[in-house]
Design a protein around this motif. Structure first.
Motif, PDB file in Angstrom:
ATOM      1  N   ARG A   1       0.814  -1.214   0.000  1.00  0.00           N
ATOM      2  CA  ARG A   1       0.000   0.000   0.000  1.00  0.00           C
ATOM      3  C   ARG A   1       0.848   1.265   0.000  1.00  0.00           C
TER       4      ARG A   1
ATOM      5  N   GLN B   1      -1.288  -1.083  -7.295  1.00  0.00           N
ATOM      6  CA  GLN B   1      -2.286  -0.845  -6.255  1.00  0.00           C
ATOM      7  C   GLN B   1      -1.752  -0.007  -5.094  1.00  0.00           C
ATOM      8  N   THR B   2      -0.545   0.483  -5.221  1.00  0.00           N
ATOM      9  CA  THR B   2       0.056   1.267  -4.144  1.00  0.00           C
ATOM     10  C   THR B   2      -0.651   2.615  -4.014  1.00  0.00           C
ATOM     11  N   ARG B   3      -0.978   2.983  -2.786  1.00  0.00           N
ATOM     12  CA  ARG B   3      -1.746   4.203  -2.555  1.00  0.00           C
ATOM     13  C   ARG B   3      -0.855   5.420  -2.327  1.00  0.00           C
TER      14      ARG B   3
END
Length: 235
Positions: free
Chosen positions: A126, A174-176
């Protein structure tokens, strides 16, 4: 993941350093206009000493043979200063070092590459943290911050962060949150460390992104100008 056995420079993609050379060429700068060759060599040796200690002997022989005893001592001193810092020590243990990232710029569709000093990705992917070390003559935090603008580190930060976002491997899809911390290592005593969280500075990344996209467009224009005469002859 690309192994360290691959020669990064031989990968036929555009790097941030290529954009620096393009800028120097277009603006008529000499390579030593801002950073003397000696300082660049010392910086490369420092990175190898810190991130690839097993190769440091060969690096010094190649880059700094005439000052080997003196420079070897300086490199060791600076490296130990970094390793004594609790934050740096933690991520030296946990991060991927000298990580090569391949990506495609979505605007120009140019194939690009980046080699990052250290990348830490949280277990659930994340969050991603990039650490980049710079040897510096700055004596204060404000001087080091100014050097981040003077030496186009904002362009490097944006290029690397976007490189993770658009990596061909999709590893960070999908890294925020992406953070990029520049760590200045003072070359003169007392060898202080300066840290700049580049992604927290208002408009720093955005301005750097405008810079690298401008030079990528220039790069693509040059490619077209080179190819078009051949196309005309073929037709």
């Amino acid at each position: 993941m690309i192994t360290e056995l691959i020669d990064y420079r031989s990968i036929p993609r555009v790097s941030n350093s290529d954009l620096t050379r393009l800028k120097e060429e277009c603006l008529g700068y000499t390579p030593s206009r801002f950073v003397p060759q000696r300082a660049m060599q010392f910086g490369r040796a420092f990175h190898s000493h810190l991130l690839e200690p097993e190769s440091v002997g060969g690096i010094i022989d190649q880059l700094l043979p005439d000052m080997k005893p003196v420079e070897s001592g300086r490199l060791e001193q600076l490296t130990e200063q970094v390793r004594r810092d609790s934050f740096c020590r933690r991520y030296l243990r946990q991060s991927d070092r000298e990580r090569i990232i391949l990506f495609t710029d979505p605007e120009t569709e140019l194939a690009c590459k980046a080699r990052m000093d250290m990348v830490y990705t949280s277990p659930k992917k994340r969050n991603a943290l990039i650490l980049d070390f710079k040897t510096t003559s700055a004596r204060t935090q404000s001087q080091f911050l100014q050097s981040c603008y003077d030496y186009d580190y904002d362009r490097q930060v944006a290029f690397y962060v976007d490189g993770l976002r658009h990596a061909d491997s999709r590893e960070w899809a999908q890294t925020r949150q992406f953070r990029f911390i520049l760590i200045g290592v003072q070359k003169q005593k007392p060898n202080r460390l300066f840290a700049v969280d580049a992604t927290s500075i208002p408009n720093f990344v955005e301005y750097g992104r405008k810079k690298y996209r401008f030079w990528l467009r220039k790069w693509k224009e040059q490619q077209v100008e080179t190819v078009n005469p051949w196309l005309r002859q073929a037709s």
